[in-house]
Scaffold this active site. Structure first.
Site, mmCIF file in Angstrom:
data_model
loop_
_atom_site.group_PDB
_atom_site.id
_atom_site.type_symbol
_atom_site.label_atom_id
_atom_site.label_comp_id
_atom_site.label_asym_id
_atom_site.label_seq_id
_atom_site.Cartn_x
_atom_site.Cartn_y
_atom_site.Cartn_z
ATOM 1 N N HIS A 1 22.103 2.445 -8.865
ATOM 2 C CA HIS A 1 21.084 1.386 -8.882
ATOM 3 C C HIS A 1 19.945 1.657 -7.906
ATOM 4 O O HIS A 1 20.067 2.395 -6.924
ATOM 5 C CB HIS A 1 21.713 0.022 -8.597
ATOM 6 C CG HIS A 1 22.235 -0.150 -7.190
ATOM 7 N ND1 HIS A 1 21.469 -0.629 -6.163
ATOM 8 C CD2 HIS A 1 23.463 0.087 -6.661
ATOM 9 C CE1 HIS A 1 22.180 -0.694 -5.053
ATOM 10 N NE2 HIS A 1 23.404 -0.259 -5.331
ATOM 11 N N CYS B 1 28.591 1.252 -4.326
ATOM 12 C CA CYS B 1 27.755 1.758 -5.411
ATOM 13 C C CYS B 1 26.831 2.858 -4.892
ATOM 14 O O CYS B 1 26.697 3.062 -3.687
ATOM 15 C CB CYS B 1 26.940 0.618 -6.024
ATOM 16 S SG CYS B 1 27.943 -0.567 -6.941
#
Length: 513
Positions: free
Chosen positions: A411, A430
């Protein structure tokens, strides 16, 4: 008698005679091969102890040795079944002692150090000592000793041949067994691969064929042989980092697709690979690790390091398929982050949630007034926290999704400062992207979908939008601390998660260290 006669009469005499002849021929050929045992081995050795050996005398000795050694075999069921099915024929000794195959195999075992594997793992010295007795015409004194040494050599060869073959082709260790957060599909040897090894007819050719030929593997082998010392490392630590990465290269889990995305956690880098070359690369931030200060290294470890104890934020190793981009995503804040971070900020500042575009839901209904809630005394499991799209959204303007058990994804991020850090293990797990729009372009290519992503990412009043990839793209999140770059220069990276230490501790276990 009448019944038997009736059944035989239903079978054509010519066919019956052919079947009988085939059985007799098979038995006769088997007998001929086995009955030549004495002459064949005496010709190879030449040792008088082999002059009087017979298959009938060998069989019970072989069966006893096989039973006694069963507990020491890595694949006892397959090995015993193989010899049972082949009437306890010592095929390795009979077919490969005279043509030099066993001698070549013994040499390969002695040279296991070239692969970063200690020859002791394969009992190389004991194997070669036993083998050499067969080439010394006075080393084996009696027929009984000949039977026993033949049986020992046969069993040792079968066991070590399988072990050596498996270790070079699949690796010494299964990564999924030693790492708590390892979800990459990795092939391991099975009963079928074991049977194939036992059925090899040309051992020398087979041994040559299984030597890894990956350029990365060969580069690390050369560095190990040369006694390379990496900058800032001791000679011992350099050897060990090369050995653990040679082991990783033996694992059968490498990308085979023409195009894929790969993230190397210790390098904090993402590459899009196309036809073996990087078409796009960028910095990334990964999950915070247990060894982020690099205090622990491969010189200092103990037996407890065999147990992998990851931090809750460490990015997992995995492989999957990227299937869509979510533009202007909503961040469904994980409960762990809510408990440890969000509510603490909300307790200190009642306007924190509104100022950061965080909405709170209870039973699916949005709470309109969160400023008066005393979060410290609330059961937080009753609430869902969501951060709306916008410039301050922790996921940035786009995230790329792929199925995985750890709920991680690639992301964008508004926090750009960490991309300037050397140590970029700073996320909650992440992978944050330095150039998310470039990755979108690489994945989607030119066209309507990419232009839509580009447009939506620049909107002032963003709305969440899902954009499916026309063709799913493989993604691999890996952990490699030593490799050869495009120029052939070895690159080394610190062990940010301590996974080198865990792997090396398990490799030492095979030596009983």
């Amino acid at each position: 008698m009448k019944n038997i006669t009736y059944k035989l009469s239903k079978t054509p005499i010519s066919l019956l005679l052919i079947l009988i002849a085939m059985v007799l021929l098979t038995v006769e050929s088997c007998k001929k091969k086995r009955s030549d045992m004495a002459n064949a081995l005496y010709k190879i050795t030449p040792n008088k102890a082999f002059k009087n050996i017979t298959p009938e005398g060998f069989d019970p000795i072989f069966q006893k040795v096989l039973a006694d050694e069963k507990k020491n075999l890595n694949n006892p069921q397959q090995i015993v079944a193989f010899y049972e099915q082949n009437e306890y024929d010592p095929s390795f000794v009979m077919d490969h002692l005279g043509n030099g195959d066993l001698k070549a195999f013994g040499e390969y075992l002695q040279k296991a150090g070239e692969h970063g594997l200690d020859p002791k793992i394969f009992n190389a010295q004991a194997y070669n000592d036993l083998l050499n007795k067969f080439y010394d015409k006075t080393a084996i004194k009696t027929t009984d000793e000949a039977y026993h040494d033949m049986a020992e050599l046969e069993v040792m060869t079968a066991n070590m041949f399988i072990n050596y073959s498996n270790d070079l082709q699949f690796g010494l260790i299964s990564p999924r067994r030693i790492y708590a957060r390892y979800f990459t599909k990795t092939l391991r040897p099975d009963s079928n691969s074991v049977r194939q090894v036992l059925a090899v007819s040309n051992m020398k050719a087979y041994l040559d064929s299984i030597q890894p030929k990956n350029p990365q593997y060969i580069a690390l082998q050369k560095a190990l042989a040369a006694g390379t010392t990496a900058p800032g490392m001791t000679k011992e630590e350099t050897d060990r980092i090369i050995k653990v990465n040679l082991e990783r290269l033996r694992w059968k889990n490498k990308p085979s697709e023409a195009k894929y995305v790969i993230v190397n956690i210790p390098d904090f880098r993402l590459d899009v690979m196309e036809d073996g070359k990087s078409s796009l690369n960028m910095k990334v931030c990964v999950g915070e690790g247990r060894n982020k200060d690099y205090a622990n290294n491969l010189v200092e470890y103990d037996d407890s390091d065999k147990t992998d104890r990851p931090f809750s934020r460490e990015t997992p190793q995995l492989n999957s398929l990227i299937y869509e981009a979510q533009v202007n995503p909503v961040w469904n804040i994980p409960q762990s982050i809510v408990n440890k971070e969000i509510v603490k900020h909300a307790e200190d500042d009642p306007y924190y949630l509104d100022n950061n575009n965080i909405e709170v839901y209870q039973n699916g209904k949005k709470l309109e007034d969160t400023e008066t809630i005393k979060w410290g005394s609330e059961d937080l499991s009753k609430y869902d926290f969501k951060q709306k799209p916008g410039d301050d959204n922790s996921l940035g303007k786009v995230k790329f999704l792929f199925p995985n058990k750890s709920s991680v994804y690639l992301h964008d991020t508004p926090a750009q400062a960490p991309f300037g850090y050397t140590m970029r293990a700073v996320s909650h797990g992440c992978v944050r992207l330095e150039k998310p729009l470039d990755l979108a372009h690489s994945l989607f290519g030119d066209g309507e979908k990419f232009e839509m992503i580009k447009q939506f990412m620049s909107q002032d009043n963003p709305k969440p939008t899902d954009v499916a990839l026309p063709k799913k793209v493989p993604v691999y999140i890996t952990y490699v601390t030593c490799w050869a770059d495009e120029s052939g220069t070895l690159q080394y990276r610190p062990d940010v998660y301590g996974l080198d230490i865990v792997l090396f501790a398990h490799m030492q276990k095979f030596l009983g260290v």
